[in-house]
Design a protein around this motif. Structure first.
Motif, PDB file in Angstrom:
ATOM      1  N   SER A 235      -6.487   7.807   1.356  1.00 27.05           N
ATOM      2  CA  SER A 235      -6.455   7.063   2.621  1.00 27.05           C
ATOM      3  C   SER A 235      -5.087   7.073   3.283  1.00 27.05           C
ATOM      4  CB  SER A 235      -6.905   5.613   2.392  1.00 27.05           C
ATOM      5  OG  SER A 235      -6.070   4.978   1.452  1.00 27.05           O
ATOM      6  N   GLY A 236      -4.033   7.363   2.494  1.00 29.05           N
ATOM      7  CA  GLY A 236      -2.690   7.429   3.080  1.00 29.05           C
ATOM      8  C   GLY A 236      -2.058   6.048   3.184  1.00 29.05           C
ATOM      9  N   VAL A 237      -0.748   6.058   3.277  1.00 31.77           N
ATOM     10  CA  VAL A 237      -0.004   4.797   3.332  1.00 31.77           C
ATOM     11  C   VAL A 237       0.187   4.377   4.786  1.00 31.77           C
ATOM     12  CG1 VAL A 237       2.148   3.659   2.694  1.00 31.77           C
ATOM     13  CG2 VAL A 237       1.181   5.399   1.202  1.00 31.77           C
ATOM     14  N   ILE A 238      -0.076   3.137   5.051  1.00 30.53           N
ATOM     15  CA  ILE A 238       0.077   2.613   6.398  1.00 30.53           C
ATOM     16  C   ILE A 238       1.548   2.282   6.654  1.00 30.53           C
ATOM     17  CG2 ILE A 238      -0.225   0.147   5.876  1.00 30.53           C
ATOM     18  CD1 ILE A 238      -2.185   0.093   8.298  1.00 30.53           C
ATOM     19  N   THR A 239       1.962   2.305   7.907  1.00 31.42           N
ATOM     20  CA  THR A 239       3.359   2.011   8.243  1.00 31.42           C
ATOM     21  C   THR A 239       3.539   0.528   8.546  1.00 31.42           C
ATOM     22  OG1 THR A 239       2.972   2.463  10.589  1.00 31.42           O
ATOM     23  CG2 THR A 239       3.683   4.310   9.207  1.00 31.42           C
ATOM     24  N   LEU A 240       4.789   0.071   8.522  1.00 29.45           N
ATOM     25  CA  LEU A 240       5.084  -1.337   8.823  1.00 29.45           C
ATOM     26  C   LEU A 240       4.583  -1.725  10.205  1.00 29.45           C
ATOM     27  CD1 LEU A 240       8.708  -2.051   7.522  1.00 29.45           C
ATOM     28  CD2 LEU A 240       6.612  -3.204   6.820  1.00 29.45           C
ATOM     29  N   GLU A 241       4.719  -0.776  11.157  1.00 32.99           N
ATOM     30  CA  GLU A 241       4.324  -1.075  12.539  1.00 32.99           C
ATOM     31  C   GLU A 241       2.836  -1.390  12.658  1.00 32.99           C
ATOM     32  OE1 GLU A 241       8.134   1.162  12.777  1.00 32.99           O
ATOM     33  OE2 GLU A 241       6.310   1.345  11.599  1.00 32.99           O
ATOM     34  N   LYS A 242       2.008  -0.790  11.772  1.00 38.30           N
ATOM     35  CA  LYS A 242       0.552  -0.963  11.876  1.00 38.30           C
ATOM     36  C   LYS A 242       0.002  -2.113  11.032  1.00 38.30           C
ATOM     37  CE  LYS A 242      -0.354   3.894  12.963  1.00 38.30           C
ATOM     38  NZ  LYS A 242      -0.986   5.147  12.497  1.00 38.30           N
ATOM     39  N   LEU A 243       0.867  -2.756  10.268  1.00 38.61           N
ATOM     40  CA  LEU A 243       0.393  -3.807   9.366  1.00 38.61           C
ATOM     41  C   LEU A 243       0.048  -5.108  10.085  1.00 38.61           C
ATOM     42  CD1 LEU A 243       2.740  -3.477   6.255  1.00 38.61           C
ATOM     43  CD2 LEU A 243       0.302  -3.049   6.346  1.00 38.61           C
ATOM     44  N   GLY A 244       0.625  -5.302  11.265  1.00 40.64           N
ATOM     45  CA  GLY A 244       0.438  -6.573  11.968  1.00 40.64           C
ATOM     46  C   GLY A 244       1.689  -7.414  11.974  1.00 40.64           C
ATOM     47  N   LEU A 245       2.806  -6.859  11.515  1.00 42.92           N
ATOM     48  CA  LEU A 245       4.094  -7.574  11.540  1.00 42.92           C
ATOM     49  C   LEU A 245       4.689  -7.503  12.932  1.00 42.92           C
ATOM     50  CD1 LEU A 245       5.377  -6.208   8.164  1.00 42.92           C
ATOM     51  CD2 LEU A 245       5.400  -8.639   8.726  1.00 42.92           C
ATOM     52  N   LYS A 246       5.192  -8.625  13.414  1.00 47.76           N
ATOM     53  CA  LYS A 246       5.719  -8.682  14.780  1.00 47.76           C
ATOM     54  C   LYS A 246       7.036  -9.449  14.822  1.00 47.76           C
ATOM     55  CE  LYS A 246       2.066  -6.929  17.029  1.00 47.76           C
ATOM     56  NZ  LYS A 246       2.104  -5.797  17.952  1.00 47.76           N
ATOM     57  N   GLY A 247       7.790  -9.216  15.877  1.00 45.31           N
ATOM     58  CA  GLY A 247       8.951 -10.044  16.208  1.00 45.31           C
ATOM     59  C   GLY A 247       9.970 -10.202  15.093  1.00 45.31           C
ATOM     60  N   ARG A 248      10.331 -11.462  14.846  1.00 43.52           N
ATOM     61  CA  ARG A 248      11.380 -11.780  13.886  1.00 43.52           C
ATOM     62  C   ARG A 248      10.996 -11.337  12.467  1.00 43.52           C
ATOM     63  NH1 ARG A 248      12.776 -16.179  10.562  1.00 43.52           N
ATOM     64  NH2 ARG A 248      15.026 -16.571  10.403  1.00 43.52           N
ATOM     65  N   ALA A 249       9.727 -11.488  12.089  1.00 45.64           N
ATOM     66  CA  ALA A 249       9.268 -11.090  10.750  1.00 45.64           C
ATOM     67  C   ALA A 249       9.498  -9.606  10.520  1.00 45.64           C
ATOM     68  CB  ALA A 249       7.786 -11.436  10.585  1.00 45.64           C
ATOM     69  N   PHE A 250       9.143  -8.796  11.511  1.00 52.94           N
ATOM     70  CA  PHE A 250       9.340  -7.348  11.401  1.00 52.94           C
ATOM     71  C   PHE A 250      10.829  -7.024  11.303  1.00 52.94           C
ATOM     72  CE2 PHE A 250      10.128  -3.197  13.327  1.00 52.94           C
ATOM     73  CZ  PHE A 250       9.236  -2.389  12.643  1.00 52.94           C
ATOM     74  N   ARG A 251      11.629  -7.723  12.085  1.00 49.02           N
ATOM     75  CA  ARG A 251      13.076  -7.489  12.114  1.00 49.02           C
ATOM     76  C   ARG A 251      13.714  -7.776  10.752  1.00 49.02           C
ATOM     77  NH1 ARG A 251      13.473 -10.108  16.785  1.00 49.02           N
ATOM     78  NH2 ARG A 251      14.575 -11.887  15.915  1.00 49.02           N
ATOM     79  N   LEU A 252      13.312  -8.903  10.145  1.00 49.13           N
ATOM     80  CA  LEU A 252      13.886  -9.294   8.848  1.00 49.13           C
ATOM     81  C   LEU A 252      13.561  -8.280   7.750  1.00 49.13           C
ATOM     82  CD1 LEU A 252      13.271 -13.171   8.760  1.00 49.13           C
ATOM     83  CD2 LEU A 252      15.426 -11.976   9.165  1.00 49.13           C
ATOM     84  N   ILE A 253      12.322  -7.789   7.743  1.00 51.44           N
ATOM     85  CA  ILE A 253      11.929  -6.800   6.733  1.00 51.44           C
ATOM     86  C   ILE A 253      12.677  -5.488   6.954  1.00 51.44           C
ATOM     87  CG2 ILE A 253      10.004  -5.408   5.862  1.00 51.44           C
ATOM     88  CD1 ILE A 253       8.183  -7.793   6.409  1.00 51.44           C
ATOM     89  N   LYS A 254      12.809  -5.104   8.207  1.00 51.44           N
ATOM     90  CA  LYS A 254      13.538  -3.874   8.547  1.00 51.44           C
ATOM     91  C   LYS A 254      14.997  -3.968   8.084  1.00 51.44           C
ATOM     92  CE  LYS A 254      14.629  -1.073  12.616  1.00 51.44           C
ATOM     93  NZ  LYS A 254      14.536  -1.027  14.096  1.00 51.44           N
ATOM     94  N   GLU A 255      15.617  -5.136   8.325  1.00 48.99           N
ATOM     95  CA  GLU A 255      17.014  -5.339   7.907  1.00 48.99           C
ATOM     96  C   GLU A 255      17.138  -5.333   6.382  1.00 48.99           C
ATOM     97  OE1 GLU A 255      18.127  -8.995   9.744  1.00 48.99           O
ATOM     98  OE2 GLU A 255      18.118  -8.153  11.778  1.00 48.99           O
ATOM     99  N   ALA A 256      16.186  -6.000   5.699  1.00 51.47           N
ATOM    100  CA  ALA A 256      16.232  -6.075   4.230  1.00 51.47           C
ATOM    101  C   ALA A 256      16.087  -4.701   3.601  1.00 51.47           C
ATOM    102  CB  ALA A 256      15.140  -7.002   3.722  1.00 51.47           C
ATOM    103  N   SER A 257      15.244  -3.846   4.200  1.00 56.23           N
ATOM    104  CA  SER A 257      15.025  -2.509   3.639  1.00 56.23           C
ATOM    105  C   SER A 257      16.249  -1.617   3.812  1.00 56.23           C
ATOM    106  CB  SER A 257      13.806  -1.844   4.284  1.00 56.23           C
ATOM    107  OG  SER A 257      14.034  -1.615   5.672  1.00 56.23           O
ATOM    108  N   GLY A 258      17.162  -2.014   4.691  1.00 57.84           N
ATOM    109  CA  GLY A 258      18.375  -1.227   4.904  1.00 57.84           C
ATOM    110  C   GLY A 258      19.560  -1.686   4.079  1.00 57.84           C
TER     111      GLY A 258
END
Length: 594
Positions: free
Chosen positions: A293-316
């Motif tokens: 089925s393949g791996v889904i991306t963060l953008e398609k999971l339903g993460l938005k706004g500040r939540a998406f930003r925090l995860i993006k920063e943590a992964s870096g």
């Protein structure tokens, strides 16, 4: 279907604006060079889709063409032909006009098939050419699997000698991923599995009752009654599943766990099996893991706004822990895989320790836990640290030893991703303390915590808008009073950016719309199709570090995280409801206030 007039085919595909004259010239040169037909070259290069080629061929040969890839066929029409016949000859009935049946065929000139159908139905036929995808889509709509299973089991003997023979035959099979098709019970089990995979179920429950056997599928997180089978065949079905899973077929008193893999329509599917004795026999639960089925991306999971930003920063960040929390089946592993996809590159050595490996990801070293040989999360993690990893993913932190090793890994310059079973994001910290991790170590190592649930998405085909009732309106205003800004709020644009959803009303506007699914063939009358996550995400700040060192409760941590701007799971769900993604009823089902 062969191309009878090559020049006309070339003219048609240019007229249809499927390919440009330049693309056509290039493809013709490649066709000669590779010794392949023009349509093969166009398909392989991506210049034309299979559907485009079939349509062009139909125009060239002046044959009626039909595209059925998005059509739902009436059940009575569909069942004029049996499923096996449709699959064997790649033909389906898709309609009736002027007293004649409309047939979709790969080869509309197959006179033998047409004659057989005319004799069987007593009606004339009109044949249309259709793509393999169209015919496959229609065949997938055959849904009476209960009768197929019953038909497969007719005349089946369930004596001990038959089960022993089946075991012996299975042992001799050199290809474990391919299930033999001979015995009636084998066909029955195959049908149950096939239907579940096609229905995109995540779990199959085979439950013995006093006089029957119930088969239920979990689709989009909800269990559905799918079929009822006669009780006398239960033992044979359970034995067949045990054989496939390499379990003891003569053990009926103790729970057993196993796994096996199958191949269905070029898809590799892993199945985890759990068998447990209950009042009326052995209950079987099969977890379905579609590895293709393949791996889904963060953008398609339903993460938005500040939540998406925090995860993006943590992964870096160069080190520290990212923890995903929630109950079983809430999408935690999928979220971690999406983060890994973001980190994955040639420069980074990523090693995972999983039970089981749910997705195969190129460039990532994945280890399967096997407790029977002593390869546990703790022992595997100890070994991983000697493999020079940059990023480590531990499928689940279950015990003190694993927690301690994960913390030590994060302290020594590694990024560590893992999951925990807790009710909310703030529950992670007391849970780690319960595993005897010191508060100051939690504060030093945990970067970001994700809490999540899955809600069903409203079906796009039957979605309709409505005005909320007084109760719903009051609930929306109470839940989102600190999230949605007022019209005159000077920080309105900043708050809406943190929320991350477009076209939301102001909290004092009163202009709210909600959405629901009426129920249609596309969603099998449920009003929902597919799932999306609702999230709450916070990062460990200095204020939260101070709270951790004071031995506070999870509710105090939650309050501080909200004060710092965290959108709770319930609030995220309400925002998705206002955006037309899900319904308030769904949000209430999975995300309450904690």
């Amino acid at each position: 279907m062969l191309i009878k007039d090559q020049k006309k085919f070339e003219q048609v595909i240019v007229e249809l604006k499927v390919v440009s004259p330049d693309q056509l010239d290039t493809a013709k040169i490649e066709s000669v060079k590779l010794g392949k037909s023009l349509d093969e070259v166009l398909l392989e290069s991506g210049a034309m889709s299979a559907e485009d080629i079939v349509k062009a061929k139909a125009i060239v040969s002046e044959t009626p063409y039909v595209n059925l890839t998005n059509q739902k066929i009436d059940e009575k029409i569909l069942k004029i032909l049996e499923k096996d016949y449709c699959e064997r000859y790649q033909v389906v009935v898709f309609g009736m006009a002027n007293g004649k049946l409309n047939l979709a065929m790969l080869d509309p000139y197959n006179v033998q098939v047409i004659d057989f159908i005319e004799k069987k139905s007593g009606q004339g036929v009109v044949s249309y050419v259709a793509s393999a995808a169209s015919i496959k889509h229609v065949i997938s709509q055959f849904s009476d699997y209960s009768s197929e299973v019953s038909e497969a089991l007719k005349g089946m003997s369930t004596g001990p000698e038959d089960i022993g023979a089946a075991k012996e035959k299975e042992s001799a099979n050199t290809e474990p991923s391919v299930i033999s098709q001979d015995a009636p019970v084998t066909r029955a089990v195959n049908t149950i599995l096939e239907y579940a995979i096609k229905a995109k179920a995540s779990d199959i429950h085979i439950e013995p009752r006093e006089k029957t056997v119930k088969v239920r599928y979990r689709i989009d997180g909800i269990l559905n009654d799918t079929m009822t089978l006669p009780k006398h065949i239960h033992a044979a079905i359970v034995s067949r599943i045990k054989i496939l899973s390499n379990l003891k077929i003569d053990e009926h008193r103790l729970p057993q766990d196993g796994r096996f893999a199958i191949k269905l329509e070029d898809k590799d599917v892993d199945l985890r099996v759990s068998i447990s004795p209950i009042s009326f026999g052995e209950k079987v639960v099969i977890r379905i893991l579609d590895k293709s089925s393949g791996v889904i991306t963060l953008e398609k999971l339903g993460l938005k706004g500040r939540a998406f930003r925090l995860i993006k920063e943590a992964s870096g960040k160069p080190h520290g822990m990212i923890l995903s929390t929630g109950p079983t089946g809430s999408g935690k592993s999928t979220t971690l895989y999406a983060i890994l996809q973001r980190i994955n590159s040639v420069e980074v050595n990523i090693v995972t320790l999983e039970d089981p490996v749910e997705y195969n990801v190129e460039g990532i070293n994945q280890i399967q836990v096997n407790s029977q040989i002593g390869l546990t999360f703790a022992s595997g993690l100890r070994s991983i640290l000697r493999q020079d990893p940059d990023v480590i993913m531990v499928g689940e932190i279950r015990d003190t030893e694993t927690a301690d090793l994960a913390v030590q890994s994060a302290l020594t310059g590694h990024i560590v991703l893992s999951t925990l079973h807790t009710n909310s994001a703030s529950g992670v910290l007391p849970r780690l303390k319960d595993m005897q991790v010191e508060p100051f170590l939690i504060a030093s190592t945990v970067n970001t915590v994700i809490g999540q649930r899955l809600v069903r998405k409203i079906c796009d085909k039957c979605k309709e808008q409505y005005k909320p009732s007084e109760t719903e309106l009051a609930s929306i205003k109470e839940c989102l009073k600190n999230v949605l800004p007022k019209k005159d709020d000077p920080r309105a644009s900043e708050k809406l950016e943190d929320v991350g959803y477009d076209n939301l009303p102001f909290i004092d506007s009163g202009d709210y719309n909600l959405y629901k699914g009426k129920g249609c063939d596309n969603c099998h009358g449920t009003g929902y199709q597919g799932r999306v996550g609702v999230y709450e995400v916070f990062s460990i700040t200095q204020d939260l570090e101070k709270l951790l060192l004071q031995e506070v409760t999870s509710s105090e941590i939650q309050n501080e995280a909200v004060k710092e701007g965290m959108v709770t799971m319930k609030q995220d769900g309400y925002l998705k409801a206002l955006s037309g993604i899900t319904s308030l009823k769904e949000v209430a089902r999975v995300a309450q206030d904690y």
